[in-house]
Design an enzyme around this catalytic site. Structure first.
Site, PDB file in Angstrom:
ATOM      1  N   GLU A   1     -68.427  11.601  64.243  1.00  0.00           N
ATOM      2  CA  GLU A   1     -67.595  12.393  63.333  1.00  0.00           C
ATOM      3  C   GLU A   1     -66.652  11.527  62.498  1.00  0.00           C
ATOM      4  OE1 GLU A   1     -64.200  15.854  63.856  1.00  0.00           O
ATOM      5  OE2 GLU A   1     -65.868  15.767  65.285  1.00  0.00           O
ATOM      6  N   ASP A   2     -66.141  10.428  63.088  1.00  0.00           N
ATOM      7  CA  ASP A   2     -65.055   9.690  62.439  1.00  0.00           C
ATOM      8  C   ASP A   2     -65.374   8.250  62.066  1.00  0.00           C
ATOM      9  OD1 ASP A   2     -63.476  11.938  62.732  1.00  0.00           O
ATOM     10  OD2 ASP A   2     -62.587  11.279  64.618  1.00  0.00           O
TER      11      ASP A   2
END
Length: 636
Positions: free
Chosen positions: A85-86
């Protein structure tokens, strides 16, 4: 980052130490490799506190390993849960290095970016996680660990973020932890949410608890010592201590019972945790302790709750009793085995899919499919999930002794639909513990319920207000949707029936609302919205319309009997309610029943008027029905 490197390795090393005693050397190597990838991936990132971001994945992995006792792939996924996600790393990178199982767990907890969300980003993420339960419960456990650490560090967030995250936690994550059997996680999440949502109330109750602990310490310690002496004299080994309820639990009880803190009962309880001797069951040991204690202390009648034989659906087991010490206030005492306490902390992980939690998960999976597949639930998916499955449950019983698990505040309707939906559609009345009751009556833990049916009974719209479970609400809604809709709506105030002079007003939706021609609303609307008036042909059919008539008569012997006999036997009407007043030999009777048309009503009134002593019969006026003029304009 160099100044943090030792701390990073120290924290990660703790996870490895925790896992070392229960995994193989090869598995431990895999866990370390997952950490190394997470450390490299998150290296440029920092948290709001200014600390390296990797502190967060390490903390989540620590909770997963130490507090939830999760397995190797889940701890690996906890380290990696934010990587896709990051950071630039992809799910394929995870799959190639750690396999499909870890990749699946990471994928489920990774928020998906969409051009257009089905409901909202939050709801879509909740739905994604819940749908994963069809295959595996572990992604939800990673999210619980993630949420627990986020709540523990929430003070670094701005107030509006605190409110958002605390609200999600209170509404979604804390109840989920409860239902999966993680009592400690549930309690901590509730109290952290309470602290950030309403900090003044939290601090006030915390101060009251601290004061009460100081004030009660001497006599509660003496009570514990007396219990310890009593058990030691009977050669029973146990840990005894006082456990104060947390601020959120106390706040909830204060609101539930309407008590202030000083008058709230059972702000704390005495915990007795015993070792189970070889050759004796936990129940036998709990009952032995109960017998020994009640030889010394008075027992409150009806104060026993046996959660050993009837565990809560989240797996909680214990034996509760209320005892009276020398200082004269009933004390709640929980008698539990070491295994029961451990299981209340580890929930579904301790059960490994068996027992009440396992059965609840299977039930959840089945009903979750129904919720997901029903188009009517698109905008209320989370509400249906939360209201139907997250509340604590009560155990009720059929007349033959079958256990029926229902949500708290469930009614006989919920019971009927859980036992037999076909029977529920014809439910007319019930008996609860042998006593006559409405099908809308609320149920309590331990109630024995019998449901009685009638061929003429069918689900009504107001059943939806009294049903709690998703299963009951859905079945009722589907039935009501299958019933042909009336051609017209009736004004809820003047309530016209076929045969009366009516006027129709057309809504923007195309529906037509009928009013009596002398209804103040219809007169007002006609003067301003005359172009909405439409011609209507309001004919009688099989539909029954409730009416109330007012009878004035001179009192005499058997007058009431004659009235009821004429209405019930001669006119074959079912009376819904009767209310009579007699003042100075003048009787005023209000009788409610249902008719098909105005002409039928007039015939009935004429028949009643012929009864000896009856002076006049009228339909109850709009004013007597609490008529509120002009309030219908909102539907036009």
């Amino acid at each position: 980052m160099e100044e943090y490197s030792k701390e990073i390795d120290k924290r990660a090393g703790h996870v490895f130490e925790v896992m070392k005693n229960r995994v193989s050397p090869e598995e431990l190597t895999k866990i370390k490799e997952a950490f190394e990838l997470a450390k490299v991936a998150h290296a440029p990132q920092k948290r709001k506190t200014g600390e390296p971001y990797i502190f967060h994945p390490i903390a989540v992995a620590t909770i997963a390993a130490e507090e939830l006792m999760l397995d190797v792939p889940t701890v690996m996924a906890a380290f990696l849960h934010d990587v896709v996600e990051d950071t630039p790393y992809t799910l394929q990178d995870i799959r190639e290095r750690f396999g499909d199982e870890v990749a699946f767990l990471v994928d489920v907890v990774t928020k998906k970016e969409k051009v257009k969300y089905d409901s909202s980003r939050q709801v879509d993420n909740f739905k994604q996680m819940l749908n994963s339960l069809q295959q595996d419960v572990r992604p939800l456990l990673i999210k619980l660990a993630d949420r627990l650490h986020n709540m523990r560090t929430l003070s670094s967030m701005p107030p509006h973020k605190q409110m958002k995250i605390a609200g999600e936690t209170d509404y979604f994550y804390a109840p989920l932890a409860n239902r999966l059997g993680f009592y400690n996680v549930k309690t901590e999440l509730e109290n952290l949410s309470f602290r950030f949502r309403t900090p003044h109330e939290y601090e006030e109750i915390s101060a009251l608890v601290a004061r009460d602990q100081r004030d009660q310490n001497e006599r509660l310690s003496k009570f514990c010592d007396q219990i310890r002496e009593t058990l030691e004299a009977a050669a029973i080994k146990a840990r005894i201590f006082i456990e104060y309820r947390r601020p959120y639990s106390i706040w909830r009880k204060m609101h539930k019972y309407g008590d202030d803190f000083n008058h709230l009962k059972y702000r704390h309880f005495t915990e007795i945790i015993f070792d189970t001797p070889e050759g004796m069951s936990e129940k036998e040991m709990a009952l032995k302790i109960y017998a020994v204690l009640t030889d010394r202390f008075k027992e409150k009648p009806g104060g026993i709750s046996n959660y050993i034989d009837s565990p809560k659906e989240n797996g909680y087991q214990s034996f509760h009793v209320k005892l009276l010490p020398a200082f004269g206030r009933w004390q709640e005492v929980h008698i539990s085995s070491e295994r029961m306490v451990r299981d209340s902390q580890l929930g579904c992980v301790a059960e490994q899919g068996e027992g009440n939690i396992g059965r609840w998960i299977e039930k959840f999976r089945s009903n979750l499919r129904e919720i997901s597949e029903d188009p009517a639930n698109k905008d209320s998916f989370i509400d249906n999930v939360v209201s139907s499955f997250y509340n604590d449950d009560i155990m009720t019983f059929t007349h033959s002794g079958r256990e029926v698990i229902l949500p708290q505040r469930a009614t006989v309707l919920d019971f009927a639909y859980e036992v037999d939906p076909a029977m529920a559609e014809k439910a007319q009345y019930a008996r609860i513990n042998g006593f006559l009751a409405s099908i809308k009556a609320p149920l309590r833990r331990g109630d024995v319920v019998e449901v009685f049916t009638s061929e003429g009974s069918r689900p009504q719209a107001d059943w939806l207000r009294h049903a709690v479970s998703y299963k009951a609400k859905t079945a009722i809604r589907h039935y009501l949707d299958s019933v042909p809709k009336p051609e017209y709506q009736r004004c809820p105030h003047c309530k016209p029936i076929p045969g009366e002079e009516v006027v129709g007003f057309k809504l923007d939706s195309g529906e037509i609302v009928l009013h009596k021609r002398d209804c103040p609303d219809s007169i007002s609307l006609a003067s301003r919205l005359g172009d909405r008036i439409v011609a209507v042909d309001f004919k009688a059919d099989k539909t029954l319309y409730p009416v109330t008539i007012v009878i004035h008569a001179v009192d005499r012997p058997h007058l009431f009997v004659d009235l009821v006999d004429n209405i019930s036997n001669h006119l074959n009407l079912s009376i819904d309610s009767v209310h009579t007043d007699t003042v100075d030999a003048i009787v005023t009777a209000k009788i409610s029943f249902s008719v098909h048309s105005y002409y039928e009503l007039q015939s009935i009134m004429k028949h009643i008027k012929s009864i000896k002593g009856v002076d006049d019969v009228n339909v109850m006026s709009s004013k007597e029905l609490s008529f509120r003029s002009g309030s219908l304009e909102s539907v036009i």
